[in-house]
Design a protein around this motif. Structure first.
Motif, PDB file in Angstrom:
ATOM      1  N   ARG A 135       0.823  -1.209   0.000  1.00 59.19           N
ATOM      2  CA  ARG A 135       0.000   0.000   0.000  1.00 59.19           C
ATOM      3  C   ARG A 135       0.857   1.259   0.000  1.00 59.19           C
ATOM      4  NH1 ARG A 135      -4.924   2.744   2.437  1.00 59.19           N
ATOM      5  NH2 ARG A 135      -3.575   4.140   3.586  1.00 59.19           N
TER       6      ARG A 135
ATOM      7  N   ILE B 165       2.370   1.795  -3.395  1.00 60.79           N
ATOM      8  CA  ILE B 165       1.405   2.363  -4.341  1.00 60.79           C
ATOM      9  C   ILE B 165       1.211   3.851  -4.066  1.00 60.79           C
ATOM     10  CG2 ILE B 165      -1.021   2.342  -5.043  1.00 60.79           C
ATOM     11  CD1 ILE B 165      -0.986  -0.682  -4.729  1.00 60.79           C
ATOM     12  N   LYS B 166       1.215   4.191  -2.817  1.00 57.69           N
ATOM     13  CA  LYS B 166       1.079   5.598  -2.437  1.00 57.69           C
ATOM     14  C   LYS B 166       2.218   6.434  -3.021  1.00 57.69           C
ATOM     15  CE  LYS B 166      -0.021   8.161   1.775  1.00 57.69           C
ATOM     16  NZ  LYS B 166      -0.221   8.012   3.239  1.00 57.69           N
TER      17      LYS B 166
ATOM     18  N   TYR C 176       4.008   5.437  -5.609  1.00 63.29           N
ATOM     19  CA  TYR C 176       3.856   5.283  -7.058  1.00 63.29           C
ATOM     20  C   TYR C 176       2.903   6.334  -7.622  1.00 63.29           C
ATOM     21  CZ  TYR C 176       2.075   3.157 -11.373  1.00 63.29           C
ATOM     22  OH  TYR C 176       1.658   2.927 -12.666  1.00 63.29           O
ATOM     23  N   LEU C 177       1.838   6.603  -6.861  1.00 64.12           N
ATOM     24  CA  LEU C 177       0.883   7.625  -7.295  1.00 64.12           C
ATOM     25  C   LEU C 177       1.345   9.022  -6.875  1.00 64.12           C
ATOM     26  CD1 LEU C 177      -2.447   5.749  -6.428  1.00 64.12           C
ATOM     27  CD2 LEU C 177      -1.420   6.026  -8.682  1.00 64.12           C
ATOM     28  N   SER C 178       2.557   9.104  -6.399  1.00 68.37           N
ATOM     29  CA  SER C 178       3.180  10.343  -5.898  1.00 68.37           C
ATOM     30  C   SER C 178       2.298  11.052  -4.872  1.00 68.37           C
ATOM     31  CB  SER C 178       3.610  11.278  -7.016  1.00 68.37           C
ATOM     32  OG  SER C 178       2.529  11.725  -7.775  1.00 68.37           O
ATOM     33  N   PHE C 179       1.679  10.248  -4.028  1.00 67.50           N
ATOM     34  CA  PHE C 179       0.928  10.789  -2.906  1.00 67.50           C
ATOM     35  C   PHE C 179       1.825  10.923  -1.682  1.00 67.50           C
ATOM     36  CE2 PHE C 179      -3.276   9.109  -4.699  1.00 67.50           C
ATOM     37  CZ  PHE C 179      -3.608  10.359  -5.169  1.00 67.50           C
TER      38      PHE C 179
ATOM     39  N   ASP D  90       9.018   5.057 -11.679  1.00 65.84           N
ATOM     40  CA  ASP D  90       8.818   5.223 -13.113  1.00 65.84           C
ATOM     41  C   ASP D  90       9.595   4.175 -13.901  1.00 65.84           C
ATOM     42  OD1 ASP D  90       7.051   7.266 -12.935  1.00 65.84           O
ATOM     43  OD2 ASP D  90       8.502   8.872 -13.244  1.00 65.84           O
TER      44      ASP D  90
ATOM     45  N   GLU E 188       7.842   0.959 -13.674  1.00 69.66           N
ATOM     46  CA  GLU E 188       6.600   0.971 -14.451  1.00 69.66           C
ATOM     47  C   GLU E 188       6.861   0.638 -15.915  1.00 69.66           C
ATOM     48  OE1 GLU E 188       4.612   4.639 -14.997  1.00 69.66           O
ATOM     49  OE2 GLU E 188       2.615   3.749 -14.966  1.00 69.66           O
TER      50      GLU E 188
ATOM     51  N   ARG F 116      -2.584  -3.699 -22.638  1.00 68.29           N
ATOM     52  CA  ARG F 116      -2.726  -2.460 -21.885  1.00 68.29           C
ATOM     53  C   ARG F 116      -3.999  -2.478 -21.034  1.00 68.29           C
ATOM     54  NH1 ARG F 116      -4.473   1.687 -24.671  1.00 68.29           N
ATOM     55  NH2 ARG F 116      -3.389   1.034 -26.563  1.00 68.29           N
TER      56      ARG F 116
ATOM     57  N   HIS G 293      -4.256  -2.371 -16.977  1.00 65.48           N
ATOM     58  CA  HIS G 293      -5.070  -1.349 -16.316  1.00 65.48           C
ATOM     59  C   HIS G 293      -6.083  -1.975 -15.376  1.00 65.48           C
ATOM     60  CE1 HIS G 293      -4.178   2.104 -19.366  1.00 65.48           C
ATOM     61  NE2 HIS G 293      -3.293   2.012 -18.400  1.00 65.48           N
TER      62      HIS G 293
ATOM     63  N   GLU H 146      -4.383  -3.249 -12.270  1.00 63.19           N
ATOM     64  CA  GLU H 146      -4.053  -2.147 -11.357  1.00 63.19           C
ATOM     65  C   GLU H 146      -5.206  -1.870 -10.392  1.00 63.19           C
ATOM     66  OE1 GLU H 146      -2.421   1.900 -12.537  1.00 63.19           O
ATOM     67  OE2 GLU H 146      -1.258   0.606 -13.873  1.00 63.19           O
TER      68      GLU H 146
ATOM     69  N   GLU I 110      -5.364  -2.557  -6.396  1.00 61.93           N
ATOM     70  CA  GLU I 110      -5.706  -1.449  -5.496  1.00 61.93           C
ATOM     71  C   GLU I 110      -6.867  -1.783  -4.579  1.00 61.93           C
ATOM     72  OE1 GLU I 110      -4.535   2.464  -8.037  1.00 61.93           O
ATOM     73  OE2 GLU I 110      -6.449   2.514  -6.979  1.00 61.93           O
TER      74      GLU I 110
ATOM     75  N   ASN J 111      -2.310  19.163  -2.153  1.00 55.48           N
ATOM     76  CA  ASN J 111      -2.022  18.241  -3.229  1.00 55.48           C
ATOM     77  C   ASN J 111      -0.570  17.810  -3.242  1.00 55.48           C
ATOM     78  OD1 ASN J 111      -2.488  16.881  -5.713  1.00 55.48           O
ATOM     79  ND2 ASN J 111      -4.147  18.332  -6.023  1.00 55.48           N
TER      80      ASN J 111
ATOM     81  N   ARG K 283      -7.687  15.059  -7.905  1.00 53.61           N
ATOM     82  CA  ARG K 283      -6.594  14.256  -7.380  1.00 53.61           C
ATOM     83  C   ARG K 283      -6.663  14.136  -5.863  1.00 53.61           C
ATOM     84  NH1 ARG K 283      -0.557  13.148  -7.611  1.00 53.61           N
ATOM     85  NH2 ARG K 283      -0.279  14.171  -5.617  1.00 53.61           N
TER      86      ARG K 283
ATOM     87  N   LYS L 196      -7.242  10.847  -3.513  1.00 57.20           N
ATOM     88  CA  LYS L 196      -6.337  10.571  -2.396  1.00 57.20           C
ATOM     89  C   LYS L 196      -7.127  10.244  -1.127  1.00 57.20           C
ATOM     90  CE  LYS L 196      -2.133  12.630  -0.486  1.00 57.20           C
ATOM     91  NZ  LYS L 196      -1.242  13.794  -0.601  1.00 57.20           N
TER      92      LYS L 196
ATOM     93  N   PHE M 176      -5.686   7.751   1.623  1.00 54.23           N
ATOM     94  CA  PHE M 176      -4.287   8.148   1.746  1.00 54.23           C
ATOM     95  C   PHE M 176      -4.179   9.489   2.467  1.00 54.23           C
ATOM     96  CE2 PHE M 176      -3.003   5.533  -2.139  1.00 54.23           C
ATOM     97  CZ  PHE M 176      -2.517   4.523  -1.336  1.00 54.23           C
TER      98      PHE M 176
ATOM     99  N   LEU N 147     -11.982  -0.415 -15.099  1.00 52.86           N
ATOM    100  CA  LEU N 147     -11.102   0.150 -16.119  1.00 52.86           C
ATOM    101  C   LEU N 147     -11.141   1.679 -16.079  1.00 52.86           C
ATOM    102  CD1 LEU N 147      -9.272  -0.159 -18.606  1.00 52.86           C
ATOM    103  CD2 LEU N 147     -11.342  -0.131 -20.011  1.00 52.86           C
TER     104      LEU N 147
ATOM    105  N   THR O  41      -8.900   3.236 -13.440  1.00 58.10           N
ATOM    106  CA  THR O  41      -7.476   3.344 -13.778  1.00 58.10           C
ATOM    107  C   THR O  41      -7.228   4.446 -14.787  1.00 58.10           C
ATOM    108  OG1 THR O  41      -7.527   0.940 -13.680  1.00 58.10           O
ATOM    109  CG2 THR O  41      -5.445   1.961 -14.272  1.00 58.10           C
TER     110      THR O  41
ATOM    111  N   VAL P  84      -4.399  11.657 -11.561  1.00 53.81           N
ATOM    112  CA  VAL P  84      -3.417  11.470 -10.495  1.00 53.81           C
ATOM    113  C   VAL P  84      -2.004  11.478 -11.053  1.00 53.81           C
ATOM    114  CG1 VAL P  84      -2.629   9.941  -8.671  1.00 53.81           C
ATOM    115  CG2 VAL P  84      -5.069  10.218  -9.076  1.00 53.81           C
ATOM    116  N   LYS P  85      -1.776  10.684 -12.089  1.00 56.11           N
ATOM    117  CA  LYS P  85      -0.420  10.615 -12.649  1.00 56.11           C
ATOM    118  C   LYS P  85      -0.170  11.764 -13.617  1.00 56.11           C
ATOM    119  CE  LYS P  85      -0.541   5.575 -12.447  1.00 56.11           C
ATOM    120  NZ  LYS P  85      -0.763   4.463 -13.382  1.00 56.11           N
TER     121      LYS P  85
ATOM    122  N   ARG Q  17      -1.110  12.353 -16.728  1.00 55.01           N
ATOM    123  CA  ARG Q  17      -0.712  12.007 -18.093  1.00 55.01           C
ATOM    124  C   ARG Q  17      -1.809  12.407 -19.070  1.00 55.01           C
ATOM    125  NH1 ARG Q  17       1.801   6.471 -16.274  1.00 55.01           N
ATOM    126  NH2 ARG Q  17       3.458   7.374 -15.017  1.00 55.01           N
TER     127      ARG Q  17
ATOM    128  N   GLU R  79      -9.500   0.594 -25.313  1.00 51.95           N
ATOM    129  CA  GLU R  79      -9.649  -0.180 -24.077  1.00 51.95           C
ATOM    130  C   GLU R  79     -11.112  -0.354 -23.696  1.00 51.95           C
ATOM    131  OE1 GLU R  79      -6.937   0.643 -20.968  1.00 51.95           O
ATOM    132  OE2 GLU R  79      -5.373   1.391 -22.309  1.00 51.95           O
TER     133      GLU R  79
END
Lengths: 186, 186
Positions: free
Chosen positions: A100, A103-104, A106-109, A120, A123, A149, A153, A156, A160, B19, B100, B104, B109, B154, B157, B164-165, B167, B177
């Motif tokens: 956990r 992942i936190k 990873y999500l940059s929390f 990264d 990933e 992909r 997804h 993931e 979670e 954030n 975001r 969280k 989190f 799906l 994610t 969150v990321k 992108r 997808e």
DNA sequence: ATATAATTCTAACGAACGTTAGGTAGAAAA
DNA sequence: TTTTCTACCTAACGTTCGTTAGAATTATAT
């Protein structure tokens, strides 16, 4: 008593605290209190707070990930991925909390830029790895990559659910969802 | 200068700080510095730190969610969901950060038990809502619910990737997808 | 013009933080 | 037996935190 005992106990309690309260919400004093040791004891084994946090992510989390990916693959992809996810239900509490926490980050929390970069890089290896696993089962080449992909997804979110939201996912539900994405590949 | 201006500016800067640094990592002093006002000014508009955080989640985040779900649906589900996700790419920076922050809290989190309960109640409405949307397009009844569940997973994610990321997800990838999961429903 | 109310400030409170200095007690080595 | 080293401690350092008291300033109403 012995060195390793204390060092390990500190880390275990730290995982708990970082998990519940985040990096900034966690205090060395509270960790020490739960470990039942004095405050400077923690500085005896770890140079500072950040080093303690980093060790959990860099060692514990990535060890866990590597253990996880080293699982054997069967000759049925749906069985394989179902088992992969389902087994997460039965991780130890410690491992779940480490996961956990990872992942936190990873999500940059939580964590910092340095840890994010490590994440990264990891990933980038995910898609190719699953493409290799799925390759033999994929038939039509036009949307192969999209299927991989989509599966990643979906995985993931399932991961979670179990690890972050701390839910139990029944095997049947996992299988259903993976089957929907991998419909046609078997 | 006017009341609302300052109140709003504080909230905007607070979103930024919560954030980047989380609840505990955010300090009233740093918010005040970025707003270019004195420290007690924040206590003039918000009773305390927690109230400021709560307002962002309870008002800003849920307003955003409701705005989001109020979108029109087309007569093509794949178009509908593709647009739904793709449009997230173009949310304002402020909205993205609010989103975001909400995620969280949703993943527990950050925030506290009270906010988590509100999140849980919202979550319960997700599956039924999407089931209603998808109902007319679902054919075989045996795994209908599983398809809805898989789609929602799906979507989670995909939303996380964008919000969150941070992108950019191309429309084509999203469509691919979603199509894989909704294969057969059109 | 004067009184009242809304907005903003300077200055400080006590508490908690990360971290360190410097010591004690016992085991290991000499 | 003395010395050295390891594992642990009490006590405190300086800093920063959330929060508040109380006053200055500005706008509004009379």
């Amino acid at each position: 008593m012995a060195e390793k005992d204390m060092r390990e106990r500190i880390k275990e309690v730290a995982v708990e605290h970082f998990n519940s309260n985040g990096y900034h919400g966690t205090t060395i004093r509270n960790i020490a209190k739960d470990v039942n040791c004095s405050l400077p004891m923690i500085y005896y084994y770890y140079n500072n707070k950040k080093e303690l946090f980093d060790e959990i992510i860099k060692r514990e989390y990535f060890d866990l990930l590597k253990r996880q990916t080293a699982l054997l693959e069967t000759n049925n992809v749906i069985d394989f991925y179902t088992k992969f996810v389902y087994d997460l239900n039965f991780l130890s509490n410690y491992d779940k909390k480490v996961y956990r926490l990872g992942i936190k980050v990873y999500l940059s929390f939580d964590g910092d830029e340095e840890l994010m970069e490590i994440m990264d890089e990891w990933e980038k290896t995910i898609l190719p790895r699953h493409y290799q696993i799925l390759k033999p089962y994929l038939k039509n080449a036009d949307n192969d990559i999209a299927i991989v992909r989509t599966l990643v997804h979906l995985l993931e979110t399932l991961i979670e659910s179990i690890v972050v939201k701390n839910r139990f996912l029944p095997e049947e539900e996992i299988r259903e969802e993976i089957s929907i994405v991998l419909r046609g590949c078997e």
